[in-house]
Design a protein around this motif. Structure first.
Motif, PDB file in Angstrom:
ATOM      1  N   UNK A   1      10.516  -1.687  -3.507  1.00 46.45           N
ATOM      2  CA  UNK A   1      10.556  -1.517  -2.332  1.00 46.45           C
ATOM      3  C   UNK A   1      11.268  -2.105  -0.631  1.00 46.45           C
ATOM      4  N   UNK A   2      10.922  -3.601  -0.633  1.00 46.72           N
ATOM      5  CA  UNK A   2      10.837  -3.859   0.159  1.00 46.72           C
ATOM      6  C   UNK A   2      12.584  -4.463   0.097  1.00 46.72           C
TER       7      UNK A   2
ATOM      8  N   UNK B   1       5.389  -2.245  -2.084  1.00 44.48           N
ATOM      9  CA  UNK B   1       6.018  -0.874  -1.871  1.00 44.48           C
ATOM     10  C   UNK B   1       7.139  -0.501  -1.186  1.00 44.48           C
ATOM     11  N   UNK B   2       7.839   0.598  -1.275  1.00 43.68           N
ATOM     12  CA  UNK B   2       8.769   1.487  -0.557  1.00 43.68           C
ATOM     13  C   UNK B   2       7.999   2.048   0.231  1.00 43.68           C
ATOM     14  N   UNK B   3       6.558   2.774   0.653  1.00 42.08           N
ATOM     15  CA  UNK B   3       6.042   3.255   1.309  1.00 42.08           C
ATOM     16  C   UNK B   3       5.510   2.301   1.874  1.00 42.08           C
ATOM     17  N   UNK B   4       4.361   1.195   2.177  1.00 43.39           N
ATOM     18  CA  UNK B   4       4.277   0.807   2.549  1.00 43.39           C
ATOM     19  C   UNK B   4       5.371  -0.307   3.852  1.00 43.39           C
ATOM     20  N   UNK B   5       6.256  -0.905   2.774  1.00 36.81           N
ATOM     21  CA  UNK B   5       7.663  -1.390   3.340  1.00 36.81           C
ATOM     22  C   UNK B   5       8.379  -0.652   4.301  1.00 36.81           C
ATOM     23  N   UNK B   6       9.059   0.550   3.948  1.00 37.45           N
ATOM     24  CA  UNK B   6       8.720   2.359   5.453  1.00 37.45           C
ATOM     25  C   UNK B   6       8.421   1.951   6.731  1.00 37.45           C
ATOM     26  N   UNK B   7       6.643   1.704   6.262  1.00 33.32           N
ATOM     27  CA  UNK B   7       6.101   1.839   7.667  1.00 33.32           C
ATOM     28  C   UNK B   7       6.044   0.804   8.652  1.00 33.32           C
ATOM     29  N   UNK B   8       5.890  -0.435   7.499  1.00 36.30           N
ATOM     30  CA  UNK B   8       5.979  -2.294   8.211  1.00 36.30           C
ATOM     31  C   UNK B   8       7.277  -1.995   8.984  1.00 36.30           C
ATOM     32  N   UNK B   9       8.381  -2.253   8.387  1.00 33.21           N
ATOM     33  CA  UNK B   9       9.634  -2.674   9.333  1.00 33.21           C
ATOM     34  C   UNK B   9       9.753  -1.985  10.551  1.00 33.21           C
ATOM     35  N   UNK B  10       9.462  -1.246  10.477  1.00 33.37           N
ATOM     36  CA  UNK B  10      10.226  -0.287  12.359  1.00 33.37           C
ATOM     37  C   UNK B  10       9.215  -0.218  13.180  1.00 33.37           C
ATOM     38  N   UNK B  11       7.746  -0.908  12.524  1.00 29.78           N
ATOM     39  CA  UNK B  11       6.574  -1.498  13.869  1.00 29.78           C
ATOM     40  C   UNK B  11       6.936  -2.956  13.764  1.00 29.78           C
ATOM     41  N   UNK B  12       7.240  -3.746  13.100  1.00 30.01           N
ATOM     42  CA  UNK B  12       7.692  -4.740  13.341  1.00 30.01           C
ATOM     43  C   UNK B  12       8.758  -5.389  14.181  1.00 30.01           C
TER      44      UNK B  12
END
Length: 377
Positions: free
Chosen positions: A79-80, A341-352
């Protein structure tokens, strides 16, 4: 081109003609107002491109933290790994575009009038490099992140070391590139920029001189990173050519560039994940992505109500670029792990990423208000 002796003394625009009119008693007085210098066009699309590139660099560095979290191996966290590579590959046009904008500025947009103007341009970019090198050395020392003594790192930074400020490598290429372009412009204008030439000569011979000193004395000196490669020069001159075009792609056809951007991005992603990470800036996929993005933004119409804010943020872009690595290291890195995981990484990256942009630009705008723009960019 005629020489001074070949110009007749009655030629209207010649110095000899002006002198002749001033000495003839019957010559009518010249009452015409002096010609005003042509006003340079302010390119809001260039301002917009600077903003896009600044944010793209931050996207790449945020994405790189996800890749480092899995030690560049997909099996350590798919994911990451993939979310990081998608973000990192999307920014590949940014550095070549900076070279392209530098070429346009020096060769077409705002050519230096004389050697003093060229030196001022170098100082305007070089002073923040020195200031932020000191800031990053002090920051890493306070955080116990320096692998070597700070005094040694400070000395090697004079030759182009980028520890711990890895993003500053760009300035060691950008400044010599701007200097050589300005030198050519001044030479073509009939001037003799001796000091600029001496600086370029020093940059050219420094690596060989350092190597000779090492062989003669046995001293293990630092590598010299000042200088530019063929690819950066080509991006600069081609960027000057394309940015100087009087008209952009018609709006009804501009959307056709989007598939080209996506195809070039897919090529960069494939190379980064299947061939070698990181793709070279001189690669065909990077060039295609850069060219597509340039034509997509070139001469784009920015609504009047947004132009002052775009220009204001563009003026803060260098400072935001300089400070954003501190934000990434202090805020982003602690929050990224291989377990995402992929969903968590996909949400976290744009926020960061958006948080990095907001904090970096807020800091840059703040010291701009405090009158520190010349020092901190």
């Amino acid at each position: 081109m005629p020489n001074k002796q070949a110009v007749t003394e009655t030629e209207p625009g010649s110095p000899a003609g002006a002198a002749a009119r001033s000495t003839r008693p019957d010559a009518p007085a010249d009452t015409s107002p002096p010609a005003k210098p042509a006003r340079r066009e302010h390119r809001v699309d260039i301002d917009l491109m600077r903003l896009i590139c600044s944010c793209a660099v931050m996207l790449g560095h945020v994405g790189a933290t996800f890749i480092r979290a899995v030690d560049r191996q997909e099996e350590n966290g798919a994911g990451a790994y993939w979310v990081g590579h998608i973000a990192d590959s999307a920014n590949e046009f940014a550095v070549p575009m900076y070279f392209a904008m530098a070429g346009w500025a020096v060769l077409a947009g705002a050519p230096p009038r004389d050697g003093r103007a060229a030196r001022q341009r170098l100082v305007r970019n070089g002073l923040p490099l020195l200031a932020w090198t000191a800031i990053y050395l002090l920051w890493a020392w306070l955080r116990s992140r320096n692998d070597e003594p700070m005094t040694e790192l400070a000395f090697t930074s004079l030759f182009g070391s980028v520890q711990p400020a890895y993003h500053l490598w760009f300035m060691y290429v950008y400044l010599p590139l701007v200097a050589v372009l300005a030198f050519v412009v001044l030479l073509r204008a009939g001037q003799r920029p001796w000091l600029l030439g001496a600086l370029l000569a020093a940059v050219a011979v420094a690596p060989a001189a350092m190597e000779t000193a090492e062989k003669v004395t046995g001293w293990d000196g630092p590598p010299v990173s000042w200088g530019f490669g063929t690819y950066s020069l080509v991006y600069a001159v081609l960027g000057a050519l394309l940015f100087a075009l009087p008209r952009g792609v018609p709006d009804r056809y501009r959307w056709l560039l989007v598939p080209g951007c996506l195809a070039a991005f897919a090529g960069c992603l494939w190379y980064n994940t299947q061939v070698h990470y990181v793709i070279p800036n001189a690669h065909l996929f990077v060039a295609a992505l850069t060219g597509s993005m340039l034509l997509l933004v070139h001469r784009v119409r920015v609504p009047e109500r947004f132009r002052p804010r775009v220009s204001q943020l563009a003026g803060a872009a260098l400072g935001a670029y300089m400070v954003h690595v501190i934000v990434v290291e202090e805020l982003v890195v602690p929050r990224v792990s291989a377990d995402l995981g992929a969903p968590a990484a996909a949400v976290l990256l744009p926020v960061l990423w958006l948080t990095t942009i907001v904090l970096s630009y807020a800091a840059s705008l703040l010291w701009g208000r405090l009158g520190l723009r010349k020092l901190l960019g």
